[in-house]
Design a protein around this motif. Sequence first.
Motif: not given
Length: 155
Positions: A46-52
């Motif tokens: 989730r963190i990776i998706d939101e950061l991207q």
Amino acid sequence: MADVFISYSAKDEQLAKFVLSHLVAHSLTVFLASISVAPGARWTPRIIDELQASDWVILLASKNALASPNVQLEVGGAIFGKKKLVPIMWDLQPSELPRWVSDFQGLILTGATMENINLQVAQLAAGIKESKVKGQLIAGAVFAGLLWLLSQNET
């Protein structure tokens, strides 16, 4: 997906929620892990998706944050993802930032009054909102131009 991703140490959550409230007041969507990740969800994907997906990353650049491996990873992702990164310093000076963060213009809240802190964070939120609206206008103009071109080709 969020307009703004806030990278912070859990020890600085009170400041993170303060910044969040200003951004939300300007109709921006914000990812703040402690409240944005649903119970049972996996943190890392989730963190990776939101950061991207986020155009902006706000780094709450405190001594706690700079010591956090997770924050370092998020900021590295923001830099390599060519995000608009804004460090907000509140318990350190710009000279204390690592080289990889000091290239980015930030807000210095160290020693500021509450009134000044409110003003600086509100101005940042307004600037992000203005950038978002400009982006939407440009996208709308491009879309309208494409529709016009398609209509000209049909005749």
